[in-house]
Design an enzyme around this catalytic site. Sequence first.
Site, PDB file in Angstrom:
ATOM      1  N   SER A   1       0.810  -1.208   0.000  1.00 10.51           N
ATOM      2  CA  SER A   1       0.000   0.000   0.000  1.00 10.51           C
ATOM      3  C   SER A   1       0.852   1.271   0.000  1.00 10.51           C
ATOM      4  O   SER A   1       1.641   1.495  -0.904  1.00 10.51           O
ATOM      5  CB  SER A   1      -0.957  -0.033   1.195  1.00 10.51           C
TER       6      SER A   1
ATOM      7  N   ASP B   1      -2.588   6.185  -3.496  1.00  9.75           N
ATOM      8  CA  ASP B   1      -1.428   5.620  -2.806  1.00  9.75           C
ATOM      9  C   ASP B   1      -0.896   4.474  -3.657  1.00  9.75           C
ATOM     10  O   ASP B   1      -1.345   4.262  -4.780  1.00  9.75           O
ATOM     11  CB  ASP B   1      -1.794   5.165  -1.391  1.00  9.75           C
TER      12      ASP B   1
ATOM     13  N   ASP C   1      -1.101   1.224  -3.858  1.00 12.44           N
ATOM     14  CA  ASP C   1      -1.950   0.184  -4.436  1.00 12.44           C
ATOM     15  C   ASP C   1      -3.314   0.718  -4.855  1.00 12.44           C
ATOM     16  O   ASP C   1      -4.189  -0.048  -5.247  1.00 12.44           O
ATOM     17  CB  ASP C   1      -2.117  -0.996  -3.477  1.00 12.44           C
TER      18      ASP C   1
ATOM     19  N   ASP D   1      -5.927   1.924  -3.345  1.00 15.67           N
ATOM     20  CA  ASP D   1      -7.189   1.634  -2.664  1.00 15.67           C
ATOM     21  C   ASP D   1      -7.691   2.856  -1.904  1.00 15.67           C
ATOM     22  O   ASP D   1      -8.716   2.796  -1.228  1.00 15.67           O
ATOM     23  CB  ASP D   1      -7.078   0.422  -1.737  1.00 15.67           C
TER      24      ASP D   1
END
Length: 456
Positions: free
Chosen positions: A104, A241, A243, A245
């Site tokens: 992440s 960010d 990843d 999400d």
Amino acid sequence: MSRLFGTDGVRGLANGLLTAELALQLAQAAAVVLGHDRNTTGKRPRAVVARDPRASGEFLAAAVEAGLSSSGIDVYDAGVLPTPAAAYLVADLNADFGVMISASHNPAPDNGIKFFARGGQKLPDDVEDAIEVQLAKEPFRPVGGEVGRIQRFSDAEDRYIVHLLGTLPHRLDGLKVVLDCAHGAASGCSPQVFKDAGANVIVIGAEPDGLNINEGVGSTHLGPLKRAVLDHGADLGVAHDGDADRCLAVDHEGNEVDGDQIMAILAVALKDAGKLKDDVLVATVMSNLGLKLALRDAGISLRETGVGDRYVLEEMRNGSYSLGGEQSGHVIFADYATTGDGVLTGLQIAAQVALTGRPLKELSTVMTKLPQVLINVKGVDRTRVKGDAVVAQAVSVAEAELGDTGRVLLRPSGTEPVVRVMVEAADHETAQGVAERLAQVVRTELALELVPESSG
């Protein structure tokens, strides 16, 4: 042995805690728990595997895919894609489960392995525990034609983009949008979907080299996005960010629009469209009091949960609610996704600007953020914070002083001898004063007792 799974999968330093050997073993264990034990079709189980562009993701993905295929799972390698794309594709392909390799917003040396169950759902604790138990057992090792096969999921990104475009209430024609992709998983698909939706797109932070993910860009470093929005005279900016999400935004004047403001804008829009289930928004206790006040004025109820998107998801599932999220920018649209989706969120915010003809700065005035002060009080017994009478009395006095214009929250750390004192008030000076006063009470009342040294 401590629990291997944390709040968001198994995460740690790649080649430190998170080795290729562990990745392979986790995959073998998941193959049994999420694949063979739950498969009732009589066909070989299938899994989707995706990753962010970290260098370590290459060898970890190879290890995961080896573990799965050697345990009789057919693998669909989706390559570099956002976490929510992996979750969506599990459902779209009707696969048995999915694996996302990402850390992440963490720096490049870290990585993580996260699993999704059928339908793209996050795993409950008991299923993660079952995978850990299976780790200690002998792997399932079929031979001959029973081993799994690995194939490239060639249209994975296209499927995800088509899905995102189908969620839009309005095209983005005429909007100038700056996208900051954090040199992460959204570097390919986010610019493409915004362009397909009609926006004039300026892209920064979209040149991943495996080592620069989240480095000075993205939702944790909004400076470059703010400058780019001003330099290009853009209508708004969107930051992901690593990843993708989560999503934070910037208005045309370079002002940050955080997750609470984004949720307020979208909750009101969904309510007006008759699409906000039971007129309820789900958010964590860390959301700004200004969000609750804005929702109350709009006739929307706020359901509060513990900190973490998994608790938001749990409450949303329990009530079949349509919208929830966190101040950090994890926003969950239950009608379209099973997890936070930063690309989807960015599209929806941009669509509201296009649909209403109002700038993001004006839309964000639906809520007024109250000044918030957070003090971490270290070296205290966090287990006593809820039962100490003196602390409780100090909190009661502070709450009476603040009335409806403020809020107090004392939250123990989950892992350290720390109590977090958070105070919101109508002005920063009041919030700071009340927070410091409460922090001192916590520091005095909950101080860890020192064990006297033996005199011999």
